[in-house]
Scaffold this active site. Structure first.
Site, PDB file in Angstrom:
ATOM      1  CG  LEU A 113     -13.839  26.617  10.758  1.00 52.43           C
ATOM      2  CD1 LEU A 113     -14.192  26.059   9.388  1.00 52.43           C
ATOM      3  CD2 LEU A 113     -12.325  26.655  10.943  1.00 52.43           C
ATOM      4  CG  ASP A 114     -12.227  33.332  12.819  1.00 52.53           C
ATOM      5  OD1 ASP A 114     -12.609  32.990  13.939  1.00 52.53           O
ATOM      6  OD2 ASP A 114     -11.045  33.633  12.549  1.00 52.53           O
ATOM      7  CD  GLN A 115     -17.766  36.751   8.095  1.00 58.20           C
ATOM      8  OE1 GLN A 115     -17.878  36.445   6.902  1.00 58.20           O
ATOM      9  NE2 GLN A 115     -16.937  37.710   8.501  1.00 58.20           N
ATOM     10  CB  THR A 117     -12.451  30.540   8.501  1.00 55.75           C
ATOM     11  OG1 THR A 117     -11.664  31.515   9.164  1.00 55.75           O
ATOM     12  CG2 THR A 117     -11.607  29.307   8.235  1.00 55.75           C
ATOM     13  CE  LYS A 198      -9.077  35.241  10.265  1.00 55.64           C
ATOM     14  NZ  LYS A 198     -10.498  35.458  10.493  1.00 55.64           N
TER      15      LYS A 198
END
Ligand code: URA
Length: 241
Positions: A113-115, A117, A198
């Protein structure tokens, strides 16, 4: 030379169980036991060579309750501001949210997961399971709750369901489900491409403002699990479709 003792299947010496669980070097584990800091099934055991089943053993180690898991699979409610990378850069790594034994075991995130998220993240030290859970062939559905900058129209959902082309692949990628309610989009994806949500949302002319993963397979992030908390998953079948 002393003959090596043959142990019953699935059993190990207590010092080896502690070592495999991540309680430190073998000498440290021996020391914990010899100093009376390890209880098994409610009794202090001071013999490092005592033999027990390696999995599901009910222990207390230096006051910390711990049930042994030969293979670790956990869920973490990832907060924003943490990186999933094993070598984090600008942000702290999600490993910092785990207790030292799990940190030592080198659990790997199952997909990233992105930072920024939040939500459900699985981590494991079980290589074959990691492969199964991340294999595109397994089609494990992941549900994302997306806060969008602009109202999400039916036309946007239709495009997401039909498939959009992302910049790194000429093959269109389609959502398995897309439901909208003004600025909120619930998107179900079967793949796990880089920044997939995204990029898909951008491809239909909108923009992700907030992103939260609420479900993987049949496993939903429990409501009573605040950001930063983790739990064991005893049966991996719950996340496999
Ligand atoms: N898709 C994204 O764009 N970011 C995530 O963190 C997960 C899926």
């Amino acid at each position: 030379m002393a003959k090596k003792q043959r142990l019953p299947a699935g059993h190990q010496h207590l010092c080896d169980i502690l070592f495999d669980q991540g309680f430190g070097e073998r000498r440290t584990c021996d020391g914990l036991i010899l100093h009376g800091l390890v209880q098994v099934n409610g009794q202090t055991v001071d013999d490092p060579e005592a033999v027990f089943p390696a999995d599901g053993l009910d222990m207390v180690v230096e006051g910390q309750p711990w049930v042994s898991h030969v293979r670790a699979l956990i869920m973490l409610h990832k907060p924003a501001g943490y990186e999933c990378s094993l070598k984090p850069g600008a942000w702290p790594g999600v490993h910092n949210l785990l207790p030292p034994p799990l940190r030592r075991r080198g659990l790997q995130p199952v997909g990233r997961l992105d930072q920024d998220t939040t939500g459900l993240l699985l981590m494991t030290d079980d290589g074959p399971l990691l492969h199964q859970l991340t294999s595109p062939k397994k089609n494990v559905p992941k549900v994302y709750e997306v806060g969008c900058k602009h109202p999400v129209t039916q036309a946007m959902c239709d495009k997401l369901l039909k498939g959009v082309v992302l910049d790194d692949d000429p093959e269109p990628v389609a959502a398995a489900a897309a439901e909208a309610d003004t600025l909120h989009l619930r998107l179900t994806l079967l793949q796990g491409k880089y920044h997939q949500v995204k990029r898909m949302v951008a491809a239909v002319g909108n923009r992700v403002e907030t992103l939260h993963r609420s479900q993987i397979g049949r496993l939903t992030l429990p409501d009573d699990m605040p950001a930063g908390q983790w739990r064991w998953i005893d049966d991996p079948a719950i996340v496999l479709p």
